[in-house]
Design an enzyme around this catalytic site. Structure first.
Site, PDB file in Angstrom:
ATOM      1  N   ASP A  28     -42.480  21.201 -13.476  1.00 30.97           N
ATOM      2  CA  ASP A  28     -41.939  20.422 -12.369  1.00 30.97           C
ATOM      3  C   ASP A  28     -42.259  18.932 -12.536  1.00 30.97           C
ATOM      4  O   ASP A  28     -43.306  18.574 -13.081  1.00 30.97           O
ATOM      5  CB  ASP A  28     -42.541  20.934 -11.055  1.00 30.97           C
ATOM      6  CG  ASP A  28     -41.696  20.557  -9.849  1.00 30.97           C
ATOM      7  OD1 ASP A  28     -40.601  19.993 -10.041  1.00 30.97           O
ATOM      8  OD2 ASP A  28     -42.138  20.806  -8.715  1.00 30.97           O
ATOM      9  N   ASN A  76     -31.823  26.828  -8.415  1.00 27.22           N
ATOM     10  CA  ASN A  76     -31.496  25.515  -8.969  1.00 27.22           C
ATOM     11  C   ASN A  76     -30.001  25.224  -9.038  1.00 27.22           C
ATOM     12  O   ASN A  76     -29.596  24.072  -9.271  1.00 27.22           O
ATOM     13  CB  ASN A  76     -32.108  25.347 -10.373  1.00 27.22           C
ATOM     14  CG  ASN A  76     -33.601  25.069 -10.344  1.00 27.22           C
ATOM     15  OD1 ASN A  76     -34.307  25.356 -11.308  1.00 27.22           O
ATOM     16  ND2 ASN A  76     -34.096  24.527  -9.236  1.00 27.22           N
TER      17      ASN A  76
END
Length: 268
Positions: A28, A76
């Site tokens: 991330d 996502n």
């Protein structure tokens, strides 16, 4: 089927060492890394690929056997269309470029997730890479793409139900584990999330049952060898009890196993 070499942390007591056998990472912070440098988000994703190479090499040097990277979650798809398209192209380009090198270094490559939404060409490249590296045993690199922990459990349940519909309500944990997408690997010993967020975001929900969690503010493109060593050092200093007491850890293994067997209600 699940590999017989790998035990379940809720059924058995796994072997523990100072170096994790299996590390799982949520990579991330690519977009934020780019924004801090007044660059487009996609530049962070490109830089993140370089970090992947660094971490793979460092894990192998330290004796880690399995590395699982969360590249693209089932959630996502909610991101901007242009960014999703770039990620797909980056995945395809990186795979074409790296697969020969992975194979030459004895690395087995796997992708887990629902690939039905991916471009057929990308799926073809993935399957070809998996086939080429299938016999490699030095190290296993898994990329989770369009993966979700709930999806994984549901697809395992559906496979069991389809195989034996007359056994509804009678399936065991061991049977379900055998149908999970990562039944070929041991459960992760160490989970790392970069970028400052402290959640597992639908990643390996079943497999992380007793995994040690490590969260760092470091953004993925900045996650270097020293950052990996910090995470491994944190892991090495923890007491992994798997439901037992600290006192039991100092008892002979046989005594611990006897205690657990005689107390079916024992839990963390």
């Amino acid at each position: 089927m699940a590999d017989a070499r790998f035990s379940s942390s809720t059924r058995d007591i796994p072997e523990v060492s100072t170096v994790p056998r299996h590390i799982a990472i949520i990579m991330d912070g690519n977009g934020r890394w780019a924004r801090k440098r007044f660059m487009p988000r996609v530049a962070g994703h490109s830089r993140g690929v370089e970090t992947v190479r660094t971490v793979i090499r460092a894990c192998m040097e330290r004796g880690v056997e399995y590395l699982t990277l969360f590249a693209f979650s089932s959630e996502n798809w909610r991101r901007p269309v242009d960014e999703v398209s770039f990620l797909m192209q980056l995945f395809m380009k990186s795979l074409r470029k790296e697969v020969t090198r992975l194979h030459q270094n004895g690395i087995r490559f796997r992708v887990v997730g629902d690939l039905s939404r991916f471009d057929p060409k990308l799926v073809e490249i993935i399957r070809s890479a998996e086939e080429l590296t299938a016999a490699n045993e030095r190290f296993t690199l898994t990329v989770a793409a369009n993966y979700g922990g709930r999806w994984d459990i549901m697809q395992a349940v559906n496979k069991m139900s389809a195989r034996a519909p007359d056994r509804a309500g009678e399936f065991t944990e061991q049977e379900l584990a055998a149908e999970l997408s990562m039944s070929y690997a041991p459960e992760p010993d160490l989970f790392i999330r970069t970028g400052g967020e402290q959640r597992i975001s639908n990643f390996l929900l079943w497999q992380l049952a007793y995994t040690e969690l490590f969260f760092t503010e470091t953004l993925w493109p900045d996650f270097d060898v020293s950052a990996l060593d910090q995470a491994i050092a944190s892991y090495g200093g923890r007491e992994r009890r798997f439901g037992r007491t600290s006192e039991q850890l100092r008892e002979p293994v046989a005594a611990v196993e006897t205690t657990a067997a005689s107390d079916p209600g024992h839990h963390a």
